[in-house]
Scaffold this motif. Structure first.
Motif, PDB file in Angstrom:
ATOM      1  N   UNK A  51      -2.652  29.776 -23.508  1.00 20.09           N
ATOM      2  CA  UNK A  51      -2.709  30.591 -22.298  1.00 20.09           C
ATOM      3  C   UNK A  51      -2.852  32.067 -22.569  1.00 20.09           C
ATOM      4  N   UNK A  52      -3.399  32.433 -23.740  1.00 21.54           N
ATOM      5  CA  UNK A  52      -3.460  33.854 -24.100  1.00 21.54           C
ATOM      6  C   UNK A  52      -4.344  34.654 -23.140  1.00 21.54           C
ATOM      7  N   UNK A  53      -5.446  34.078 -22.675  1.00 21.02           N
ATOM      8  CA  UNK A  53      -6.323  34.804 -21.747  1.00 21.02           C
ATOM      9  C   UNK A  53      -5.598  35.094 -20.432  1.00 21.02           C
ATOM     10  N   UNK A  54      -4.877  34.096 -19.905  1.00 27.17           N
ATOM     11  CA  UNK A  54      -4.137  34.293 -18.671  1.00 27.17           C
ATOM     12  C   UNK A  54      -2.983  35.269 -18.877  1.00 27.17           C
ATOM     13  N   UNK A  55      -2.352  35.184 -20.042  1.00 36.07           N
ATOM     14  CA  UNK A  55      -1.252  36.099 -20.368  1.00 36.07           C
ATOM     15  C   UNK A  55      -1.746  37.543 -20.428  1.00 36.07           C
ATOM     16  N   UNK A  56      -2.910  37.733 -21.030  1.00 37.67           N
ATOM     17  CA  UNK A  56      -3.487  39.081 -21.113  1.00 37.67           C
ATOM     18  C   UNK A  56      -3.732  39.657 -19.718  1.00 37.67           C
ATOM     19  N   UNK A  57      -4.250  38.829 -18.829  1.00 36.12           N
ATOM     20  CA  UNK A  57      -4.528  39.299 -17.471  1.00 36.12           C
ATOM     21  C   UNK A  57      -3.234  39.567 -16.695  1.00 36.12           C
TER      22      UNK A  57
END
Length: 471
Positions: A51-57
């Motif tokens: 979930x790194x992309x969602x975490x970044x956002x």
């Protein structure tokens, strides 16, 4: 049915009994529970990756902040491993086993419910401490419940369990993706780690006993004999001997011991393998969901499918090397794996995705297989099996420490370098890491498989070190 009687003249007799007798059903159950701990360790480390992309956002993270967040768990694991290795030898395998699982239940729940970056970093750090404490204990347990013929094979089962856990992260989040929970997918993924840790904690409390080998070195001889009796369902009879030390041995060792005499070269080789394999894995393997999105498409479903698909090759490589450990040896398996990993990264970096989706898919899968087949497995096996029982906690703790140094670098480097130079150049840069490991493993000729390290420790007395100092 008559109970088998075994006469004990010295502490070494207990060690010899374990090394020469088949693993009992009780011993296999304890090994399985220890491997369950490895599963939780691996799950906690890899669960955030999907979930790194969602975490970044959600938290508005820069590449540097993302790298720091993922690396902070490795920093906690470095601290936990360094302390855990020492206290695992000091207090025993079983006590440490229960303490570290509590860390992981508490920290996984805290991380999943974190309202901001600060608290997520705190709980990931605590989670790292738990993992760092747990791995030396788990591997020591596995080694000390296995006989000499199966020791390497059983210890190396930790690697396929790691990749199995990484695969499970994909299956865990699948339902939440279809229930429109994409923004909080990382929370569900991380939170499930608390459930897994709680299950393992309960089974450890119900089934685990102290290691007979650790008891032989650290408990009064009568108590050590009782541990052997419970484990193997035998009658242990202590034969009186005027030279026999019936009380707790006074010897206390520090981390200096694994850098003394013949252990120096073994520690050097274990350090190189654990550090380089960790760098290559956490720079590539942890970011498989991100890389999958680059290869297949930006939709989150591709990250989930890629996580499951590529980690299956890690499971295959891990079980294959475990079967071959006693036949080929740790060093040879590491060399073969380094060659596959370096060749795969080099080809992936040169070709990228300029021809088709097929080529990067093949070479990334081949990298994961080569890593799990070779250095990914063999680093901790080398650190676990190169030392006798009285030093094993220190050896595995040091191995985990160098592993975490590599993981800190791998966690941090990939997103930062990727943002600066792009995917292909980053992969080419990472080819340097397995190449360094390959050169060192070819040059340093040490192989623990087929050697009775415990007998070696008796024949060559280890130098006692300063009382009560851990470092």
């Amino acid at each position: 049915m008559s109970i088998r009687e075994y006469k004990i003249h010295s502490r070494q007799d207990i060690i010899d009994f374990v090394n020469s007798n088949p693993v009992t059903p009780k011993g296999k159950k304890i090994i399985l529970v220890a491997l369950g701990g490895i599963f939780v360790d691996a799950y906690d480390f890899t669960s955030l990756g999907i979930g790194t992309d969602q975490l970044k956002e959600q938290f508005h993270l820069s590449p540097t902040e993302l790298g720091s967040l993922t690396a902070i768990m490795a920093l906690g694991a470095l601290l936990g491993a360094t302390l855990g290795g020492y206290y695992t030898d000091k207090f025993g395998r079983n006590k440490m086993f229960l303490i570290d699982l509590f860390f992981m239940v508490f920290s996984a729940l805290g991380a999943a419910l974190s309202p901001n970056l600060f608290w997520l970093a705190i709980f990931r750090f605590l989670m790292g401490i738990g993992v760092g404490l747990d791995v030396p204990v788990a591997l020591s347990f596995i080694a000390e419940y296995s006989n000499l013929k199966k020791k390497g094979q059983y210890v190396n089962l930790w690697c396929p369990l790691w990749y199995l856990a990484a695969t499970v992260t994909g299956f865990v989040v699948f339902p939440f993706y279809f229930f429109e929970q994409q923004e909080d997918l990382w929370r569900w993924s991380v939170g499930f780690g608390a459930v897994a840790a709680l299950i393992v904690l309960i089974t450890r409390y119900l089934f685990m006993n102290e290691s007979p080998m650790w008891a032989a070195y650290h408990l009064p001889l009568k108590d050590a004999a009782n541990v052997l009796e419970k484990t193997y369902k035998i009658k242990a009879v202590i034969v009186p001997n005027k030279d026999q030390n019936l009380e707790i041995p006074a010897k206390k060792l520090s981390y200096k011991a694994i850098f003394h005499g013949k252990y120096k070269i073994r520690t050097l080789l274990a350090s190189v393998i654990t550090c380089t394999q960790s760098m290559e894995y956490f720079a590539v393997g942890f970011y498989i969901p991100t890389i999958s999105s680059m290869i297949f498409g930006k939709d989150l479903i591709y990250a989930i499918i890629g996580t499951i698909f590529f980690n299956i090759f890690g499971v295959i490589g891990g079980f294959t090397q475990s079967y071959l450990t006693e036949k080929l040896g740790i060093r040879r398996l590491a060399i073969i794996g380094y060659v596959i990993a370096a060749g795969s990264l080099l080809t992936l970096g040169i070709t990228g995705n300029q021809f088709s989706v097929l080529l990067p898919t093949i070479f990334l899968a081949l990298f994961i297989f080569g890593h799990s087949f070779g250095p990914g497995s063999q680093g901790m096996a080398m650190a676990t099996l190169s030392y006798p029982t009285e030093l094993r906690g220190l050896g595995t703790g040091w191995g985990q420490g160098t592993t975490r140094v590599g993981s800190i670098l791998g966690f941090f480097l990939f997103p930062v370098v990727l943002s600066l130079v792009g995917f292909q150049t980053t992969i080419l840069f990472l080819t340097i890491i397995p190449t360094i490991g390959l050169i060192a493993t070819v040059l340093i000729k040490w192989e623990p498989i087929g050697r009775d390290i415990e007998k070696e420790a008796v024949e060559n007395t280890i130098l006692p070190l300063s009382e009560g100092k851990a470092f």
